[in-house]
Design an enzyme around this catalytic site. Structure first.
Site, mmCIF file in Angstrom:
data_model
loop_
_atom_site.group_PDB
_atom_site.id
_atom_site.type_symbol
_atom_site.label_atom_id
_atom_site.label_comp_id
_atom_site.label_asym_id
_atom_site.label_seq_id
_atom_site.Cartn_x
_atom_site.Cartn_y
_atom_site.Cartn_z
ATOM 1 N N SER A 299 68.212 46.648 56.472
ATOM 2 C CA SER A 299 66.684 45.670 56.279
ATOM 3 C C SER A 299 66.738 45.459 57.993
ATOM 4 O O SER A 299 66.154 46.436 58.249
ATOM 5 C CB SER A 299 67.610 44.278 55.986
ATOM 6 O OG SER A 299 66.730 44.093 55.424
ATOM 7 N N HIS A 441 66.718 45.076 46.820
ATOM 8 C CA HIS A 441 67.671 45.493 48.412
ATOM 9 C C HIS A 441 68.993 45.241 48.868
ATOM 10 O O HIS A 441 70.106 44.556 49.006
ATOM 11 C CB HIS A 441 67.182 44.117 49.177
ATOM 12 C CG HIS A 441 66.805 44.429 50.395
ATOM 13 N ND1 HIS A 441 65.890 44.726 51.169
ATOM 14 C CD2 HIS A 441 67.966 43.777 51.492
ATOM 15 C CE1 HIS A 441 66.592 45.043 52.335
ATOM 16 N NE2 HIS A 441 67.084 43.620 53.049
HETATM 17 C C1 GTR Z 1 64.155 39.055 55.388
HETATM 18 C C2 GTR Z 1 63.331 39.745 56.829
HETATM 19 C C3 GTR Z 1 63.438 41.377 56.199
HETATM 20 C C4 GTR Z 1 64.545 41.771 56.155
HETATM 21 C C5 GTR Z 1 65.889 40.991 55.657
HETATM 22 C C6 GTR Z 1 67.020 40.967 56.283
HETATM 23 O O1 GTR Z 1 64.373 38.229 55.413
HETATM 24 O O2 GTR Z 1 61.865 39.666 55.990
HETATM 25 O O3 GTR Z 1 62.437 41.652 57.551
HETATM 26 O O4 GTR Z 1 64.824 42.246 57.227
HETATM 27 O O5 GTR Z 1 65.773 39.768 55.906
HETATM 28 O O6 GTR Z 1 67.424 41.898 57.269
HETATM 29 O O7 GTR Z 1 68.108 41.000 55.355
#
Ligand code: GTR
Length: 465
Positions: A299, A441
């Protein structure tokens, strides 16, 4: 007539059986969310697209609404000259692209290694993890001053190893003590984001030990002969916007008239710089094979891993997991998270210059395929997740595809395929690896296993330093 039919049949059969040769391993007979068989090129589930579009009407989740765009050519110099040989890439175009990312996206980290950095191994247990591994904890003090900014590296190395160990280094979100329940891991005393498990008043508690262990399949990593090194990213810079007053920034910033430059380093760059400081330590530790260090991140820390690997060629393998916008995904597609969204929600991640490109993606002098290209000819792996449309899986794949010409120029096979592969059909034969995993995710054991498969092959053939 008959002959040409036969030829077509043979070609068809050949193209089917030649699939594995192209690096698509067969095995998962599953279906994507969209009901597309896994052996067909991945597509987002229409139901998911519809549901997400309803939830966030201002965000584009539909392929039909991706605007027409032209990517900057990584193989054309800023004066318009084509780059036709490895030498010109190395001496001219690569430095040019690096500078564009520094100036307009991530900002500029201190050029020289910190002079008085000190390293202290404050814990060593050769029989940790039920005797499977040696555990070390190392404090890296960036300025060498008492109470100066510092980070702790937690390292596990398999005891089965007879030689220095190839190692994955990864920043973590919750503190080193969250990656496994080993009670000897120092409990982080740093600022933590709330909303995380067992964090009270922005501090970790004993209950948070091992809470992220599903993202760190330590036993599996050790069994496969790899080491794991991890650092809490908040040691380097706490993840909130305070005008860069905490973390490593104030110790190294050169303020101009009391202010920061529009290309001053921001948080992602600081985290990446911290990874390079970990590499400085690995080079002093004879138990770690510093020619075989893979930098990995999930992420926002996947964005960080890519920038770390692009800047610092000591990383032999670079892995981005679900990194999305500002990571592996092409910004010009404006699919899922956009430049404006990310700069608004996280004003401290990128340098100030990047904010000029809010809703102006076509004007960014780079796009993220060029970040992947900076890693060439070293191997790079990009992983997406089926339901993680916010991170734009197709945009992540297309970055890989559009970086491939640079690998070719350097006489290395880039990506093994021309089309996005099916769900859980990893593409691993070239030096650019890619997969799209089922689910959302996350950093899952599936991802780790594929990264290790890829490392097995590429670490066996380290020739680049
Ligand atoms: C989200 C963000 C992403 C991603 C994520 C993370 O809120 O929009 O770009 O990086 O966080 O790091 O968990």
């Amino acid at each position: 007539m008959f002959k040409s039919k036969l030829l077509i049949t043979l070609l068809t059969v050949f193209s089917v059986i030649s699939f594995p040769v192209e690096g698509i391993s067969v095995g998962n007979a599953g279906f994507t969310q969209s009901g597309v068989p896994a052996n067909k090129s991945w597509k987002a589930s229409p139901e998911l697209v519809e549901a997400l579009t309803k939830r966030r009407s201002g965000t584009n989740y539909s392929e039909q609404r991706v605007p027409k765009y032209t990517l900057p050519n990584p193989l054309v110099l800023s004066d318009g000259t084509m780059v036709t040989n490895a030498g010109t890439w190395r001496t001219k175009r690569r430095p040019e692209i690096l500078e564009l990312f520094r100036k307009y996206v991530y900002g500029r980290a201190p050029v020289a290694k910190p002079k008085n950095m000190s390293f202290k191994v404050f814990d060593l247990d050769k029989k940790a993890f039920a005797g499977l591994a040696a555990r070390k904890q190392v404090n890296v003090n960036f300025t060498g001053e008492k109470d100066g900014p510092a980070m702790d590296i937690l390292i596990y190395l398999p005891n089965s190893a007879k030689t220095p160990v190839p190692t994955f280094v990864i920043l973590n979100f919750g503190g080193n003590h969250t990656i496994c329940s080993d009670p000897a891991i120092k409990l982080s005393e740093r600022w933590m984001r709330t909303g995380r498990d067992a964090v009270v008043k922005n501090r970790a508690t004993e209950e948070s030990r091992g809470r992220s262990s599903s993202r760190f399949p330590l036993e599996k990593i050790l069994e496969r002969g790899y080491g794991l090194a991890t650092i809490y990213y908040g040691d380097i810079d706490p993840d909130f916007h305070d005008g860069f007053k905490n973390g490593v920034h104030p110790a190294f910033d050169k303020l101009i008239d009391g202010g920061r430059e529009p290309d001053a380093w921001a948080s992602i760059c600081a985290w990446a710089w911290g990874l390079s400081r970990a590499m400085d330590y690995f080079q002093r530790d004879d138990d770690i094979d510093n020619r075989r260090v893979a930098v990995l991140g999930h992420s926002r820390l996947g964005k960080t891993a890519l920038w770390a690997g692009a800047r610092d060629e000591r990383f032999a393998l670079v892995i981005s997991n679900n990194s999305g916008c500002g990571g592996a995904a092409l910004s010009r597609r404006r699919f899922g998270e956009t430049v404006e969204r990310i700069n608004t929600n996280f004003p401290h991640w990128f340098c100030d210059n990047f904010k000029k490109y809010n809703s102006q993606e076509d004007a960014i002098p780079v796009d993220q395929h060029m970040l992947i290209a900076l890693i060439a000819p070293r191997p790079v792996y990009v992983a997406s997740a089926d339901e993680d449309l916010w991170a734009d899986p197709r945009g992540e794949f297309l970055s890989c595809k559009n970086a491939a010409p640079v690998y070719r120029l350097l006489s290395v096979k880039g990506l093994g395929v021309g089309q996005m592969p099916g769900l859980e059909r990893p593409v691993q034969k070239g030096s650019i690896g890619y997969h799209v995993r089922s689910g959302g995710h996350n950093l899952a054991e599936y991802d780790w296993q594929r990264f290790m498969d890829f490392a097995d092959v590429h670490f066996a053939a380290v020739t680049w330093n």
